[in-house]
Every structure is written in C-alpha cells, then in structure tokens.
Design an enzyme around this catalytic site. Structure first.
Site, PDB file in Angstrom:
ATOM      1  N   LEU A   1     -33.040  -9.947  29.795  1.00 27.48           N
ATOM      2  CA  LEU A   1     -33.786  -9.708  28.624  1.00 27.48           C
ATOM      3  C   LEU A   1     -33.385 -10.173  27.357  1.00 27.48           C
ATOM      4  CD1 LEU A   1     -33.861  -5.722  29.069  1.00 27.48           C
ATOM      5  CD2 LEU A   1     -35.682  -7.148  29.356  1.00 27.48           C
ATOM      6  N   ASP A   2     -34.447 -10.338  26.290  1.00 27.86           N
ATOM      7  CA  ASP A   2     -34.034 -10.906  24.981  1.00 27.86           C
ATOM      8  C   ASP A   2     -33.336 -10.191  24.106  1.00 27.86           C
ATOM      9  OD1 ASP A   2     -36.055 -13.054  25.554  1.00 27.86           O
ATOM     10  OD2 ASP A   2     -37.903 -11.943  24.244  1.00 27.86           O
ATOM     11  N   ARG A   3     -33.193 -11.147  23.195  1.00 28.35           N
ATOM     12  CA  ARG A   3     -31.996 -10.008  22.548  1.00 28.35           C
ATOM     13  C   ARG A   3     -32.714  -8.275  22.155  1.00 28.35           C
ATOM     14  NH1 ARG A   3     -27.374 -12.424  18.575  1.00 28.35           N
ATOM     15  NH2 ARG A   3     -26.248 -10.654  17.719  1.00 28.35           N
TER      16      ARG A   3
END
Length: 249
Positions: A64-66
């Site tokens: 997942l993106d940050r």
C-alpha cells in the site's frame, strides 16, 4: 524524520497468514528514508510475542502507498508467500478500497479501463486512454456511495494492481483524491494524508483453500469525517470479486 507509529491492529492470524490494519503514513517495506515500515514492525512484534530467536520470516504479499491505510496481508511461511503471490498473479486476490474525491464523477458507477506507464525516477504515473509504449492495462470499477456536491465518497474494486492506479485513474476522469497533490488535488483541503483506504482483501487460504475476507472501515478523522459512520460502513461493503490474468503488485 520518522513518524510516530500507531499500534497495528491485527484482524486475523494463524500459522500461515497475518492480516492487519496499516496506519496511514507508515511504509509497506523499508526504503532509503529509514522511517518505520510494516514489514520490520511486524517481524519485531512476532519475535517478541512468540519469543522467537534469530530472524523471523514474514512475506510481503502486496503493498500500500505510504499515505494509504487499511487492510494489508502478510505471509508467515515461505509456502504461504508463494501461494499468495500466485493468487495475486492469477487475480484470485480481491481488493476493494474507499476514497474521497473532489467533485462528483459524471457517472454514478463505471468500469474504467486505461493504460498506465510509471516514471520510476519521478515516482509518478501517466494514464492513457489507448495502448501506449511501456504502458500496462489498468482496470477498476467504482461506485459513488455518497456525494456532497463538492466531494464524493467512492467505493473502488480493483481488477489490476498498477502503481498509483486508483489515484491516477480517478484524477484522469476529473476527480482527484482529496489530499493527492501529485495528481492534481487542490491544496485547499489541508489534508496531510491522501483520502484512500484499503477496505478489504479476499483470498483463498494458502493451505485450506477456503475463501478468506478481511475488512476495515476508516475512522472519522480527516476527510473521512465529512461522512457519517453509516456512510463509511456502506461504502466499505463493496464485495471483492475474483478476476483472472496477470497482475503487477
């Protein structure tokens, strides 16, 4: 500068799987910043909880993106990691999300098929309506769960897992995610995080083959606070479906 890491809620755990809720702002895996990441934090937690000597195995199944929070799945054995990776490749790994976008999509629900090319140096993707050199097909379905006129709460089902896919495809139809300055969102919202949440992961168990589904609903902080708990719950209930073909994580 590191971020303060909130406790990581565990949704499910057995000898093969670990399903958790990733807090926004935490990396999926270590990078050059040295900031806290899910893989390192969870390995340390397993080591302490089970008093394990030496290194602890934990496989990263998807990312997942940050700035994105929500359901994230890990493999506790190499066999589980291999089988879950195959589920990702064969599209029997279902993923749904909920997001808050600027404006209201022209259609209340639609299937978006585009082609995405990533610039690794800039960490940004370009969306095309037709096939383009080095661009990969990106497919998602969305449904508007609620709208205020200025913003919409949108449920998304992914059919492919391209980099920044939801962010880029929604921006491409004129509805960038709130807080997503990289893809054209207004600075006016003042949101620190992008309004995107992983609401569910559905996958065959790597050993029993039983269909397992793990869910999480965003709390009412930030842009999520513009909607009632009931609206968030309803938007997060979109079922994941099994699809087929190659998927990039």
């Amino acid at each position: 500068m590191g971020v303060e890491v909130m406790p990581i809620p565990i949704l499910y755990e057995d000898n093969h799987l670990l399903a958790v809720v990733k807090p926004p702002g935490v990396l999926s895996q270590e990078d050059e910043t040295g900031d806290p990441d899910m893989l390192t934090l969870l390995k340390q937690d397993l080591k302490e909880r089970y008093d394990k000597p030496g290194n602890v195995f934990l496989g990263l199944v998807h990312r997942l993106d940050r700035t994105v929070g929500g359901v994230m799945l890990f493999a506790k054995t190499s066999k589980a990691a291999s089988r879950l990776s195959e589920a990702v490749r064969s599209r029997s790994f279902g993923k749904t999300y909920v997001c808050v976008v600027q404006g209201v999509p022209a259609k209340p629900s639609a299937r978006l098929t585009n082609f995405i090319r990533k610039d690794g140096k800039l960490n940004v993707v370009t969306v095309y309506d037709k096939p383009a050199p080095e661009a990969k097909e990106a497919v998602l379905e969305y449904e508007v769960a609620a709208a205020s006129g200025r913003h919409s709460l949108v449920a998304v089902r992914l059919h492919t897992g391209r980099p920044h896919q939801i962010r880029a495809q929604m921006a491409h139809i004129g509805c960038p995610l709130v807080g997503d300055l990289k893809y054209g969102a207004s600075k006016a919202s003042g949101m620190a995080d992008i309004a995107l949440w992983s609401t569910s992961v559905t996958v065959p168990h790597p050993v029993s083959k039983e269909s397992m589904s793990f869910r999480s609903v965003p709390d009412t902080s930030g842009a999520w606070g513009w909607w009632s708990p009931g609206q968030l719950e309803a938007a997060s209930a979109m079922p994941a479906i099994e699809t087929r073909g190659e998927v990039d994580r």
